[in-house]
Motif scaffolding. Structure first.
Motif, short mmCIF file in Angstrom:
data_model
loop_
_atom_site.label_atom_id
_atom_site.label_comp_id
_atom_site.label_asym_id
_atom_site.label_seq_id
_atom_site.Cartn_x
_atom_site.Cartn_y
_atom_site.Cartn_z
N GLN A 60 0.81 -1.21 0.00
CA GLN A 60 0.00 0.00 0.00
C GLN A 60 0.85 1.27 0.00
OE1 GLN A 60 -3.32 0.01 -0.48
NE2 GLN A 60 -3.02 -2.17 -0.79
N GLU A 61 2.14 1.13 0.30
CA GLU A 61 3.03 2.28 0.29
C GLU A 61 4.43 1.84 -0.09
OE1 GLU A 61 4.55 3.09 4.67
OE2 GLU A 61 2.36 3.04 4.60
N LEU A 62 5.22 2.76 -0.62
CA LEU A 62 6.60 2.47 -0.96
C LEU A 62 7.46 2.71 0.26
CD1 LEU A 62 6.89 4.10 -4.49
CD2 LEU A 62 6.71 1.68 -3.93
N GLY A 75 1.99 -11.10 3.31
CA GLY A 75 0.96 -10.23 2.77
C GLY A 75 0.48 -10.70 1.41
N PRO A 76 -0.37 -9.91 0.79
CA PRO A 76 -0.98 -10.32 -0.47
C PRO A 76 0.03 -10.35 -1.63
CG PRO A 76 -1.63 -8.08 0.07
CD PRO A 76 -0.85 -8.61 1.24
N THR A 77 -0.16 -11.32 -2.51
CA THR A 77 0.69 -11.46 -3.69
C THR A 77 -0.15 -11.87 -4.89
OG1 THR A 77 1.17 -13.80 -3.32
CG2 THR A 77 2.70 -12.22 -2.33
#
Length: 85
Positions: free
Chosen positions: A46-48, A55-57
């Protein structure tokens, strides 16, 4: 718990699906392509910033152009829509 998905069990289907996608889109490389043996997981963030493991992949398959060195990725579910994971 979901059933374990083994790359080798799907390799031939993956090769057929990728060859079809390459032909449909007229994607060529002078010296052909090499299939990266195994699944690739493209992580979503969700952020750099800091790298977070887990987490999601997006499960994917990758090939590399033998002449160009370009890496092409294909979403596994798009290649094999009936695969369950």
């Amino acid at each position: 718990m979901s059933e374990q998905i083994l790359y080798e069990d799907y390799k031939e289907q993956i090769i057929e699906a990728i060859n079809k996608k390459l032909a449909e889109r007229n994607i060529v490389d002078k010296d052909g392509f090499t299939l990266v043996d195994g699944f690739v997981n493209l992580p979503l963030h969700q952020e750099l910033g800091e790298m977070v493991l887990g987490g999601p992949t997006i499960p994917a398959i990758a090939i590399v152009g033998n002449d160009s060195g370009l890496v092409y990725t294909f979403a596994l579910k798009k290649l094999l829509p009936n695969i369950k994971f």
